[in-house]
Design an enzyme around this catalytic site. Structure first.
Site, PDB file in Angstrom:
ATOM      1  N   LYS A  64     -17.039   2.072  -9.451  1.00 52.37           N
ATOM      2  CA  LYS A  64     -16.445   1.992  -8.103  1.00 52.37           C
ATOM      3  C   LYS A  64     -17.231   2.840  -7.112  1.00 52.37           C
ATOM      4  CE  LYS A  64     -12.478   3.567  -9.444  1.00 52.37           C
ATOM      5  NZ  LYS A  64     -12.856   3.718 -10.862  1.00 52.37           N
ATOM      6  N   GLU A 122     -11.592  13.193  -5.847  1.00 56.19           N
ATOM      7  CA  GLU A 122     -12.678  12.851  -6.759  1.00 56.19           C
ATOM      8  C   GLU A 122     -13.433  14.102  -7.198  1.00 56.19           C
ATOM      9  OE1 GLU A 122     -13.671   9.630  -8.148  1.00 56.19           O
ATOM     10  OE2 GLU A 122     -11.557   9.578  -7.648  1.00 56.19           O
ATOM     11  N   ARG A 123     -14.411  13.913  -8.050  1.00 50.37           N
ATOM     12  CA  ARG A 123     -15.134  15.038  -8.645  1.00 50.37           C
ATOM     13  C   ARG A 123     -16.060  15.691  -7.624  1.00 50.37           C
ATOM     14  NH1 ARG A 123     -14.742  10.648 -11.489  1.00 50.37           N
ATOM     15  NH2 ARG A 123     -13.802  10.646 -13.561  1.00 50.37           N
TER      16      ARG A 123
END
Length: 472
Positions: free
Chosen positions: A174, A200-201
């Site tokens: 994604k 997110e990371r």
């Protein structure tokens, strides 16, 4: 803390007193009811080591208590510390000074640079009434936004002002697909881009920054991050920060590309906040306000007649690859294009791994994309449907047992599958292949020639990871 009390006495404001801290939930007691700040207003306090904590009022409890959600970590916060209402909701800087910067939910810099110098600030939460549009005033003019990615341009065309979702489970590409869309669209169309990283990371945010910098696109991109290690209040509010900055650019009669990675983390943060506030969850464990929260965010992504447009691309994590998950259903009901990533296609090495049969597009209409584009796309979908039926037969009896017509269709479908693979610019370091931008005309010509049988004698592996058919 004594300085804070002295300042408040000068301003004749009433301070609150922190009486409970439960993770990111902070209860603040006020002496009287008129001193309790309204819902969504912010308060500030300080930790024992001088760190500033900003919190947003979420509920009013009996006894003049304001229950709030912290937007930063509450480590080292003392009981009975003083809290000061700031008299407004969260406001963030807007304008040209935000381009090339990395900001958090409060509009503060993440990039170790000085604060954003802007003479304008806007609240990230908008009044519920919003801007009502007269449907008769909206011009029925559709402008296709070319992405340079073959399968998207052909089967899931993006329009200015539309919302597209990239749905997929963990590790299905994604973020890479979203980065490629940013690279191609911003490079080709020279538009302003707002990238919002939700839950997110940190590694992905770091990679994105240097990818944009390497492509010399920093002056066109604003980055807002609420990372995975931050409290749920920050992860929930960062989408409002991103859309607020996008709306300001739109008001200047400009087209805005708004990317969100990942909308599911926004829903997840809302569920965490709901649980922390003691609300009874729904049967599936999500917050009872799920549909309302998603709608409040999604309905702000729209075009306004006579002004610019906001075109959104939203990555959506699918829990356990279950497309019937309530959070996923709530999100994709607002999307014009739903692009579903398939784990089976990843195992076959077909990148981008968009499944054309599970996905759908509301923009694929002859009045929007033209009759030729529509006819080719429908024929491609028809062949893929037939290919799925034949694939099960071939797995049992082999391809040689098919009729001549079915074998021809089977071979063309496989060539189309391989033709829709494409090397990405942002994945050059992983794949070792130079990225390619394929125009819509090249995509249509390629599909048409395969469907007409002009490449029946060429082996299917020659179509794998190529750009246009000119390379074959």
């Amino acid at each position: 803390m004594s300085d804070l009390m002295a300042d408040e006495k000068k301003k004749n404001q009433k301070l609150g007193k922190i009486i409970a801290v439960q993770g990111p939930v902070i209860d603040v007691l006020f002496e009287s009811g008129d001193a309790v700040p309204p819902i969504n207003h912010v308060m500030e306090t300080f930790t024992i080591d001088g760190g500033r904590i900003v919190m947003e009022v979420a509920e009013h409890l009996p006894g003049n208590i304001a229950r709030s959600i912290s937007l930063v970590s509450t480590n080292n916060l003392q009981r009975f510390a003083l809290a000061r209402p700031l008299g407004a909701a969260v406001e963030v800087p807007v304008g040209n000074a935000t381009f090339g910067r990395i900001l958090n939910v409060l509009g503060e810099p993440y990039d170790k640079k000085p604060p954003v110098e802007s003479d304008r600030r806007l609240p990230i939460r908008q009044p519920k009434q919003g801007i009502y549009l007269n449907p008769d005033s909206v011009e029925n003019q559709f402008e296709v936004l070319e992405t340079g990615i073959k399968i998207i341009d052909l089967l899931f065309p993006m329009l200015k002002g539309s919302k597209s979702g990239v749905l997929g489970g963990a590790g299905m590409g994604k973020s890479v697909l979203t980065l490629e869309l940013i690279h191609n669209i911003v490079t080709k169309h020279q538009g302003a881009c707002i990238f919002t990283g939700v839950g997110e990371r940190i590694r992905e945010g770091n990679e994105f920054y240097y990818e944009v910098k390497h492509a010399n696109l920093l002056e066109k991109v604003v980055m807002i991050f609420g990372q995975m290690n931050e409290p749920p209040g920050a992860r929930f509010g960062v989408v409002n920060t991103g859309i607020t900055i996008a709306e300001d650019i739109q008001r200047q009669n400009k087209d805005v590309l708004f990317f969100v990675d990942n909308v599911f983390r926004f829903v997840q943060a809302g569920a965490e906040i709901s649980t922390l506030l003691g609300r009874i969850p729904s049967e599936t464990g999500y917050q009872p306000t799920l549909a309302m929260e998603v709608a409040e965010f999604q309905e702000r992504i729209r075009s306004i007649p006579g002004r610019g447009s906001i075109t959104a691309v939203e990555a959506v994590y699918v829990p356990a690859d279950d497309l019937t998950d309530p959070s996923v259903v709530a999100i994709f009901s607002f999307l014009d294009n739903v692009m579903v990533l398939s784990r089976e296609r990843i195992q076959l090495g077909l990148y981008p791994a968009i499944d054309p049969l599970l996905s759908s597009s509301g923009n694929l209409d002859s009045l929007i994309v033209g009759q030729r584009h529509f006819d080719i796309s429908q024929e491609v979908i028809r062949i893929f449907n037939k290919y799925e039926e034949l694939r099960r037969i071939v797995a049992v009896v082999g391809v040689d047992e098919l009729s001549r017509a079915d074998r021809t269709l089977f071979d063309r479908a496989r060539k189309l599958q391989f033709f829709f693979t494409q090397p990405f610019f942002v994945a050059e370091s992983y794949s070792g292949m130079k990225g390619e931008y394929v125009t819509l005309k090249q995509s249509l010509d390629g599909c048409e020639r395969i469907l007409d049988g002009r490449f029946d004698r060429i082996p299917e592996d020659k179509f794998y990871m190529k750009g246009s058919l000119d390379n074959i």
